[in-house]
Design a protein around this motif. Structure first.
Motif, mmCIF file in Angstrom:
data_model
loop_
_atom_site.group_PDB
_atom_site.id
_atom_site.type_symbol
_atom_site.label_atom_id
_atom_site.label_comp_id
_atom_site.label_asym_id
_atom_site.label_seq_id
_atom_site.Cartn_x
_atom_site.Cartn_y
_atom_site.Cartn_z
ATOM 1 N N ALA A 188 68.413 61.587 73.644
ATOM 2 C CA ALA A 188 69.837 61.595 73.980
ATOM 3 C C ALA A 188 70.253 60.279 74.592
ATOM 4 O O ALA A 188 69.424 59.496 75.066
ATOM 5 C CB ALA A 188 70.122 62.730 74.946
ATOM 6 N N LEU A 189 71.543 60.057 74.554
ATOM 7 C CA LEU A 189 72.113 58.882 75.227
ATOM 8 C C LEU A 189 72.460 59.303 76.651
ATOM 9 O O LEU A 189 73.225 60.242 76.856
ATOM 10 C CB LEU A 189 73.364 58.431 74.475
ATOM 11 N N THR A 190 71.888 58.629 77.605
ATOM 12 C CA THR A 190 72.162 59.017 78.999
ATOM 13 C C THR A 190 73.435 58.347 79.504
ATOM 14 O O THR A 190 73.894 57.345 78.950
ATOM 15 C CB THR A 190 71.000 58.597 79.922
ATOM 16 N N TYR A 191 73.960 58.929 80.556
ATOM 17 C CA TYR A 191 75.179 58.370 81.143
ATOM 18 C C TYR A 191 74.944 56.946 81.632
ATOM 19 O O TYR A 191 75.792 56.075 81.446
ATOM 20 C CB TYR A 191 75.643 59.263 82.305
ATOM 21 N N GLU A 192 73.778 56.709 82.202
ATOM 22 C CA GLU A 192 73.480 55.375 82.733
ATOM 23 C C GLU A 192 73.453 54.326 81.619
ATOM 24 O O GLU A 192 73.967 53.219 81.778
ATOM 25 C CB GLU A 192 72.138 55.384 83.483
ATOM 26 N N GLU A 193 72.847 54.723 80.501
ATOM 27 C CA GLU A 193 72.808 53.782 79.368
ATOM 28 C C GLU A 193 74.216 53.492 78.863
ATOM 29 O O GLU A 193 74.555 52.341 78.555
ATOM 30 C CB GLU A 193 71.974 54.385 78.228
ATOM 31 N N ALA A 194 75.010 54.545 78.778
ATOM 32 C CA ALA A 194 76.384 54.376 78.318
ATOM 33 C C ALA A 194 77.153 53.458 79.251
ATOM 34 O O ALA A 194 77.869 52.545 78.819
ATOM 35 C CB ALA A 194 77.068 55.735 78.202
ATOM 36 N N LEU A 195 76.971 53.701 80.548
ATOM 37 C CA LEU A 195 77.675 52.920 81.563
ATOM 38 C C LEU A 195 77.342 51.439 81.450
ATOM 39 O O LEU A 195 78.223 50.576 81.475
ATOM 40 C CB LEU A 195 77.282 53.445 82.953
ATOM 41 N N GLU A 196 76.066 51.165 81.291
ATOM 42 C CA GLU A 196 75.627 49.777 81.183
ATOM 43 C C GLU A 196 76.232 49.127 79.942
ATOM 44 O O GLU A 196 76.703 47.986 79.986
ATOM 45 C CB GLU A 196 74.088 49.750 81.113
ATOM 46 N N ALA A 197 76.212 49.885 78.846
ATOM 47 C CA ALA A 197 76.748 49.353 77.591
ATOM 48 C C ALA A 197 78.236 49.061 77.713
ATOM 49 O O ALA A 197 78.719 48.015 77.267
ATOM 50 C CB ALA A 197 76.515 50.348 76.464
ATOM 51 N N LEU A 234 79.710 53.136 71.507
ATOM 52 C CA LEU A 234 78.681 54.113 71.882
ATOM 53 C C LEU A 234 78.100 54.795 70.641
ATOM 54 O O LEU A 234 76.909 55.133 70.608
ATOM 55 C CB LEU A 234 79.264 55.157 72.839
ATOM 56 N N PHE A 235 78.937 54.983 69.656
ATOM 57 C CA PHE A 235 78.492 55.541 68.380
ATOM 58 C C PHE A 235 77.375 54.677 67.784
ATOM 59 O O PHE A 235 76.303 55.160 67.395
ATOM 60 C CB PHE A 235 79.704 55.603 67.443
ATOM 61 N N LEU A 236 77.617 53.381 67.770
ATOM 62 C CA LEU A 236 76.614 52.454 67.231
ATOM 63 C C LEU A 236 75.372 52.394 68.129
ATOM 64 O O LEU A 236 74.246 52.339 67.636
ATOM 65 C CB LEU A 236 77.223 51.053 67.092
ATOM 66 N N LEU A 237 75.632 52.416 69.426
ATOM 67 C CA LEU A 237 74.515 52.382 70.382
ATOM 68 C C LEU A 237 73.622 53.603 70.183
ATOM 69 O O LEU A 237 72.387 53.501 70.175
ATOM 70 C CB LEU A 237 75.070 52.367 71.810
ATOM 71 N N TYR A 238 74.270 54.741 70.004
ATOM 72 C CA TYR A 238 73.525 55.990 69.807
ATOM 73 C C TYR A 238 72.665 55.888 68.544
ATOM 74 O O TYR A 238 71.482 56.235 68.544
ATOM 75 C CB TYR A 238 74.503 57.163 69.688
ATOM 76 N N LEU A 239 73.274 55.383 67.499
ATOM 77 C CA LEU A 239 72.532 55.250 66.238
ATOM 78 C C LEU A 239 71.361 54.284 66.389
ATOM 79 O O LEU A 239 70.264 54.529 65.883
ATOM 80 C CB LEU A 239 73.467 54.768 65.126
ATOM 81 N N ARG A 240 71.601 53.202 67.105
ATOM 82 C CA ARG A 240 70.538 52.213 67.280
ATOM 83 C C ARG A 240 69.373 52.819 68.051
ATOM 84 O O ARG A 240 68.209 52.556 67.770
ATOM 85 C CB ARG A 240 71.081 50.984 68.002
ATOM 86 N N LYS A 241 69.740 53.647 69.003
ATOM 87 C CA LYS A 241 68.707 54.292 69.797
ATOM 88 C C LYS A 241 67.840 55.216 68.948
ATOM 89 O O LYS A 241 66.660 55.435 69.228
ATOM 90 C CB LYS A 241 69.359 55.096 70.934
ATOM 91 N N GLN A 242 68.446 55.758 67.910
ATOM 92 C CA GLN A 242 67.688 56.622 67.010
ATOM 93 C C GLN A 242 66.956 55.810 65.934
ATOM 94 O O GLN A 242 66.322 56.369 65.046
ATOM 95 C CB GLN A 242 68.619 57.627 66.303
ATOM 96 N N GLY A 243 67.133 54.507 65.997
ATOM 97 C CA GLY A 243 66.483 53.651 65.011
ATOM 98 C C GLY A 243 67.173 53.653 63.665
ATOM 99 O O GLY A 243 66.564 53.396 62.633
#
Length: 323
Positions: free
Chosen positions: A191-200, A274-283
Motif C-alpha cells: 500500500a501507499l502510506t500517508y507518509e510516502e504520499a506526504l513526502e511526494a 500519487l496515481f503514478l507514484l502508486y504504480l511505480r511502487k508496484q513496479g
DNA sequence: AGGATATGAGCGAGCTGTTC
DNA sequence: GAACAGCTCGCTCATATCCT
C-alpha cells in the motif's frame, strides 16, 4: 463524391429551427444555404467569406468542397456544393454571430456527451456497426475541432483524450454487454502510506513553486481525509480486498482524490502524481499514460458526473489492459 | 478630444449558370 | 421559362486606427 447510402445525421437544435448536419464519407457537410441559415446571415455574406477563406489560403477549396446531388424544394435535382466542418468553423469565425459561438459550444458539448454518457446512447443497445459510426464521428469531430483550436484549454484536453482512447470504446461497450471479463490484473504488492504520499506531495509542491506553477496553498489538506482515501483503496471485506488488483486500486486512488478533492489546491495534479507514484511502487510502468493523456484523464474525472463513477473506473482499468 | 480615414461585416439587387 | 444556386457589385453601418 459518391453518395453514402445511409448518411448519419446529427441535428443541431436551435430555439426556433434546426439544422441537419450530414455526416457523409467520414466528414460533416453543410451547403452554403445551410450555413446562411445556421449563422443567420445572407447567402451572399457566406459566399464572400468562403471566397476569402480560399483566396487567403486558409483552406484549399478542392480539399474541402464536395458536390452532392440534392433535391430542392421544387423537387428538382441540383448539384450543390457542400463544405466540410473545417470550412464551417472557419466561416463561423468570420461571421459575427452568436449562432457561430453556439454552434462551437454545441459541437464541444456533443463530444463530452458522447464520452461521458454516450456509451448508452438513448438506452439502446449499440451494435458493432453503430459503435464504429460513433467512433468515426468522434474522431472526425475531435480532429477537426482540435486542428481549429477554437476550444478552450479544458476542451482541448478532453478532446485529446477522446482521440487517444476512441479505440477503447469497443472494450467499454463489451463490458456493458457482459462480453468481456473484468481484467484480473495483478495483485498489489504494498500500500501507499500517508507518509510516502506526504513526502511526494511536498516534493511536487517545491518543484511547482520553483517554476511558479503553484501557490503556497497547494497541497494543504486535512490529514484524516487523505488517510481515509488511502485506506479506502486498500479496504477489505471479510478478509478479501475490495479492489483486488493493483489496477483497480490505482484507478480508485486517482478517482477518489480528484472527486473528493481533499486538497485546498492542486487535486488533479496531486491525484495524478500519487496515481503514478502508486504504480511505480508496484513496479508498473505504463507507456500509454503519457503526460497529455494523464492531464486529460484528470480533467475527465473532474468533469464527470458522480453517477458515472463505475464507467470512469472501467475506462481507467481498460487503459491498463491496452498498454 | 474629436474628426478623418480604413477596414470589415452586413444587406439586397441583379447577374450567370443549372436543371427540369 | 421558372425555380434554384451561387457570385459580384454597390451601398450602409460599426469599429479601429491615425492625425491634428
Amino acid at each position: 463524391m459518391e453518395a453514402d447510402k445511409s448518411p448519419q445525421i446529427l441535428i443541431y437544435k436551435m430555439k426556433d429551427a434546426h439544422i441537419d448536419v450530414q455526416i457523409k464519407s467520414e466528414t460533416v457537410w453543410l451547403s452554403l444555404s445551410q450555413m446562411a441559415q445556421l449563422f443567420e446571415r445572407d447567402k451572399s455574406v457566406i459566399s464572400r467569406h468562403l471566397n476569402n477563406i480560399f483566396k487567403e489560403g486558409e483552406l484549399e477549396r478542392k480539399s474541402v468542397v464536395a458536390n452532392f446531388a440534392t433535391t430542392a424544394a421544387d423537387r428538382k435535382i441540383y448539384k450543390v456544393d457542400y463544405y466540410n466542418l473545417d470550412t464551417i468553423i472557419s466561416v463561423g469565425y468570420r461571421v459575427n454571430s452568436k449562432r457561430g459561438i453556439q454552434f462551437r459550444q454545441w459541437a464541444t458539448q456533443k463530444l463530452k456527451d458522447y464520452l461521458i454518457q454516450g456509451y448508452s446512447l438513448n438506452q439502446q443497445k449499440i451494435t458493432h456497426e453503430g459503435l464504429k459510426k460513433v467512433q468515426k464521428t468522434l474522431n472526425l469531430l475531435a480532429k477537426t475541432l482540435q486542428s481549429q483550436s477554437f476550444i478552450d484549454e479544458k476542451g482541448a484536453d478532453v478532446l485529446s483524450l477522446i482521440l487517444s482512447y476512441s479505440k477503447t470504446w469497443s472494450l467499454l461497450f463489451k463490458y456493458d454487454e457482459n462480453e468481456l471479463e473484468i481484467p484480473k490484473g495483478f495483485p498489489a504488492k504494498s500500500a501507499l502510506t500517508y507518509e510516502e504520499a506526504l513526502e511526494a506531495i511536498h516534493d511536487l509542491k517545491s518543484q511547482l513553486i520553483e517554476c511558479e506553477e503553484a501557490s503556497p496553498l497547494f497541497g494543504q489538506h486535512p490529514r484524516k481525509q487523505v488517510e481515509g482515501i488511502l485506506g479506502n483503496v486498500e479496504q477489505t471485506f471479510e478478509g478479501q480486498s475490495l479492489y483486488p488488483s493493483l489496477q483497480e486500486k490505482a484507478a480508485h486512488l486517482l478517482y477518489f482524490i480528484i472527486k473528493d478533492h481533499p486538497f485546498s489546491d492542486g487535486n488533479k495534479r496531486i491525484g495524478t502524481f500519487l496515481f503514478l507514484l502508486y504504480l511505480r511502487k508496484q513496479g508498473v510502468t505504463l507507456t500509454i499514460f503519457n503526460n497529455a493523456t494523464l492531464v486529460s484523464l484528470a480533467l475527465l474525472i473532474a468533469e464527470s458526473n458522480p453517477t458515472d463513477k463505475e464507467i470512469i473506473i472501467r475506462l481507467i482499468i481498460n487503459l491498463f489492459t491496452l498498454s
